[in-house]
Design a protein around this motif. Structure first.
Motif, short mmCIF file in Angstrom:
data_model
loop_
_atom_site.label_atom_id
_atom_site.label_comp_id
_atom_site.label_asym_id
_atom_site.label_seq_id
_atom_site.Cartn_x
_atom_site.Cartn_y
_atom_site.Cartn_z
N TYR A 114 0.82 -1.20 0.00
CA TYR A 114 0.00 0.00 0.00
C TYR A 114 0.86 1.26 0.00
CZ TYR A 114 -3.28 -3.42 2.01
OH TYR A 114 -4.06 -4.52 2.24
N GLN A 132 -2.41 -6.07 -4.71
CA GLN A 132 -2.65 -7.35 -4.05
C GLN A 132 -1.60 -8.38 -4.43
OE1 GLN A 132 -6.82 -8.61 -4.29
NE2 GLN A 132 -7.31 -6.59 -5.09
N ARG A 165 0.97 -6.04 3.94
CA ARG A 165 -0.03 -6.67 4.77
C ARG A 165 0.30 -8.13 5.05
NH1 ARG A 165 -5.97 -8.62 2.98
NH2 ARG A 165 -4.63 -10.02 1.81
N THR A 173 -9.06 -10.47 0.01
CA THR A 173 -8.21 -9.70 -0.89
C THR A 173 -7.55 -8.60 -0.06
OG1 THR A 173 -10.03 -8.24 -1.47
CG2 THR A 173 -9.69 -10.16 -2.87
N ALA A 174 -6.88 -7.71 -0.72
CA ALA A 174 -6.17 -6.67 0.04
C ALA A 174 -7.17 -5.82 0.78
CB ALA A 174 -5.34 -5.81 -0.90
N SER A 175 -7.10 -5.84 2.09
CA SER A 175 -8.00 -5.04 2.89
C SER A 175 -7.56 -3.59 2.86
CB SER A 175 -8.02 -5.54 4.32
OG SER A 175 -6.73 -5.46 4.88
N LYS A 176 -8.52 -2.70 2.91
CA LYS A 176 -8.22 -1.28 2.93
C LYS A 176 -8.61 -0.73 4.29
CE LYS A 176 -10.63 -0.16 -0.72
NZ LYS A 176 -11.17 0.75 -1.76
#
Lengths: 115, 112
Positions: free
Chosen positions: A33, A50, A94, B96-99
């Protein structure tokens, strides 16, 4: 040691120049991110990725671009189209915790000043 | 994502417990409550998260009300190094990619 590195810590650029901020992680995390933080404010999401070769716009993507050619690297380019680029930029990755939520690891940040 | 409401600032004496409240009245059933903190000019640091049950780790305890509309982060013995901005965030683990949406948080000042 495992972690996220951002370089440089401080960066100065002239108005109208593009600049690329580096973010590298050796945590083997899939998702990465980019956030922007202005003085006294919370973090705002610019872009996220991702997996390799895939990325999505966050809430404030205009004037920024990213690439994700390697799992370890997620560089952010601040273009001349970004109207107010002076800010603190934070990169994160993450770690999934299975089905029990997850955890984002943050780098030390790059403070960009456009003169 | 559900929004959260936190007090702008709090003070705590060193050695005492710091109790930081957070309201998240619109939280959905599959959303977790996360707490991060940010020491001045550094990147945020994960503290703890929970879904329904209270949680404890080496840093803090998280108490979530039964209706999940609010929570409290507890630092049992605050030290000067705990002075930071504390963010309460709700987010889903979608696979999926958490925000995560960071608000302005609570600025905790620990004093002698």
């Amino acid at each position: 040691d495992g972690g996220i590195t951002q370089s440089p810590k401080y960066l100065f650029r002239k108005e109208g120049q593009n600049v690329t901020l580096s973010c590298e992680q050796n945590l083997n995390h899939d998702a990465m991110y980019w956030y922007r933080q202005d003085p006294g404010q919370g973090l705002r999401l610019i872009y996220y990725s991702q997996i390799v070769n895939d990325f999505q716009k966050g809430d404030i993507a205009e004037g920024y671009s990213v690439s994700r050619e390697k799992k370890e690297s997620f560089p952010l380019t601040v273009t001349s189209a970004q109207k107010n680029p002076t800010a603190f930029y934070l990169c994160a990755s993450r770690r999934r915790r299975g089905h029990t939520g997850d955890e984002q690891f943050f780098g030390p940040g790059t403070r960009l000043t456009v003169l | 994502d559900a929004k959260t409401t936190q007090p702008t600032s709090m003070d705590c004496a060193e050695g005492r417990a710091a109790n930081l409240p957070c309201n998240h009245s619109t939280i959905s059933g599959n959303e977790y409550v996360y707490w991060y903190r940010q020491i001045h000019s550094q990147g945020p640091q994960y503290i703890i998260h929970g879904l329904k049950n209270n949680e404890t780790n080496e840093m803090a305890s998280l108490i979530i009300t039964e209706d999940r509309k609010s929570s409290t982060l507890i630092l049992p013995h605050a030290t000067l190094r705990d002075t930071a901005v504390y963010y309460c965030i709700v987010g889903t683990d979608t696979g999926t990619a958490s925000k995560l949406t960071f608000g302005t948080g609570t600025r905790l000042q620990v004093t002698l």
